[in-house]
Motif scaffolding. Structure first.
Motif, short mmCIF file in Angstrom:
data_model
loop_
_atom_site.label_atom_id
_atom_site.label_comp_id
_atom_site.label_asym_id
_atom_site.label_seq_id
_atom_site.Cartn_x
_atom_site.Cartn_y
_atom_site.Cartn_z
N ALA A 64 0.82 -1.21 0.00
CA ALA A 64 0.00 0.00 0.00
C ALA A 64 0.85 1.25 0.00
N SER A 65 0.37 2.27 -0.65
CA SER A 65 0.94 3.61 -0.51
C SER A 65 0.02 4.36 0.45
N PHE A 66 0.55 5.33 1.16
CA PHE A 66 -0.24 5.97 2.21
C PHE A 66 0.29 7.36 2.52
N MET A 67 -0.51 8.10 3.26
CA MET A 67 -0.08 9.35 3.85
C MET A 67 -0.64 9.38 5.27
N ILE A 68 0.19 9.65 6.24
CA ILE A 68 -0.24 9.69 7.63
C ILE A 68 -0.62 11.12 7.98
N ASN A 69 -1.70 11.26 8.73
CA ASN A 69 -2.16 12.56 9.20
C ASN A 69 -1.91 12.62 10.70
N TYR A 70 -1.05 13.55 11.13
CA TYR A 70 -0.74 13.74 12.54
C TYR A 70 -1.37 15.02 13.05
N ARG A 71 -2.02 14.96 14.21
CA ARG A 71 -2.58 16.14 14.86
C ARG A 71 -1.44 16.90 15.53
N VAL A 72 -1.42 18.23 15.38
CA VAL A 72 -0.40 19.08 16.02
C VAL A 72 -1.07 20.27 16.68
N ASP A 73 -0.39 20.88 17.65
CA ASP A 73 -0.93 22.04 18.36
C ASP A 73 -0.70 23.36 17.64
N ASP A 74 0.46 23.53 17.01
CA ASP A 74 0.83 24.80 16.39
C ASP A 74 1.54 24.51 15.08
N LEU A 75 0.78 24.42 14.00
CA LEU A 75 1.32 24.04 12.70
C LEU A 75 2.43 24.97 12.25
N ASP A 76 2.22 26.27 12.32
CA ASP A 76 3.21 27.22 11.82
C ASP A 76 4.54 27.08 12.56
N ALA A 77 4.49 26.95 13.87
CA ALA A 77 5.72 26.80 14.65
C ALA A 77 6.42 25.49 14.31
N LEU A 78 5.65 24.42 14.15
CA LEU A 78 6.26 23.12 13.83
C LEU A 78 6.90 23.15 12.45
N LEU A 79 6.22 23.72 11.46
CA LEU A 79 6.80 23.80 10.12
C LEU A 79 8.09 24.62 10.14
N ALA A 80 8.10 25.71 10.88
CA ALA A 80 9.32 26.52 10.99
C ALA A 80 10.45 25.72 11.64
N ALA A 81 10.14 24.98 12.70
CA ALA A 81 11.15 24.16 13.37
C ALA A 81 11.69 23.09 12.44
N LEU A 82 10.80 22.43 11.69
CA LEU A 82 11.23 21.38 10.77
C LEU A 82 12.13 21.95 9.68
N ARG A 83 11.78 23.12 9.17
CA ARG A 83 12.64 23.77 8.15
C ARG A 83 14.02 24.07 8.74
N SER A 84 14.06 24.59 9.96
CA SER A 84 15.35 24.94 10.58
C SER A 84 16.19 23.70 10.88
N GLU A 85 15.54 22.54 11.00
CA GLU A 85 16.24 21.28 11.24
C GLU A 85 16.67 20.60 9.94
N GLY A 86 16.40 21.25 8.80
CA GLY A 86 16.82 20.71 7.52
C GLY A 86 15.86 19.73 6.89
N CYS A 87 14.64 19.64 7.40
CA CYS A 87 13.65 18.71 6.83
C CYS A 87 13.09 19.28 5.53
N GLN A 88 12.60 18.41 4.68
CA GLN A 88 11.97 18.79 3.42
C GLN A 88 10.50 19.11 3.69
N VAL A 89 10.22 20.38 3.92
CA VAL A 89 8.86 20.86 4.19
C VAL A 89 8.29 21.44 2.90
#
Length: 121
Positions: A64-89
């Motif tokens: 199967a191919s899939f996409m997981i949906n995770y609940r988060v408290d603060d999307l903007d802050a998490l996306l910024a943190a992931l970018r600063s950690e070098g993740c592909q956002v």
């Protein structure tokens, strides 16, 4: 900052389970337990999350191919943190009556959806 606060239940294969577990622990804050998975705390019961070796055959014959949906408290802050950690956002985000959505690509090319529910939900 809390990163992931809940999902339904996810079981999937990986080419390098240890490396993928480490990526999810570091970048999404999922505490991986000795058995190779995690129990996340939703409002009632618990949610099981697990990564298994691709060659273990547990899902054969399907692939199967899939996409997981995770609940988060603060999307903007998490996306910024992931970018600063070098993740592909992904640059694209969505804001609708259902909440805010953003996406990150994990090291094995899986698209992961991050969801901040509307206030009060």
């Amino acid at each position: 900052m809390k990163r992931v606060t809940g999902i339904g239940g996810i079981f999937f294969h990986a080419q390098d389970p240890a490396a993928l577990r480490a990526w999810y622990a570091r970048h999404l804050g999922i505490e991986v337990l000795a058995w190779g998975g995690a129990a996340l705390p939703p409002s009632a019961g618990h949610t099981i999350w697990s990564i298994n070796a691709a060659e273990d055959g547990g899902f054969a014959p399907g692939r199967a191919s899939f996409m997981i949906n995770y609940r988060v408290d603060d999307l903007d802050a998490l996306l910024a943190a992931l970018r600063s950690e070098g993740c592909q956002v992904l640059d694209e985000t969505s804001d609708s009556e259902y909440g805010k959505f953003g996406w990150v690509i994990d090291p094995e090319g899986n698209k992961v959806e991050l969801w901040e529910p509307p206030a009060g939900q």
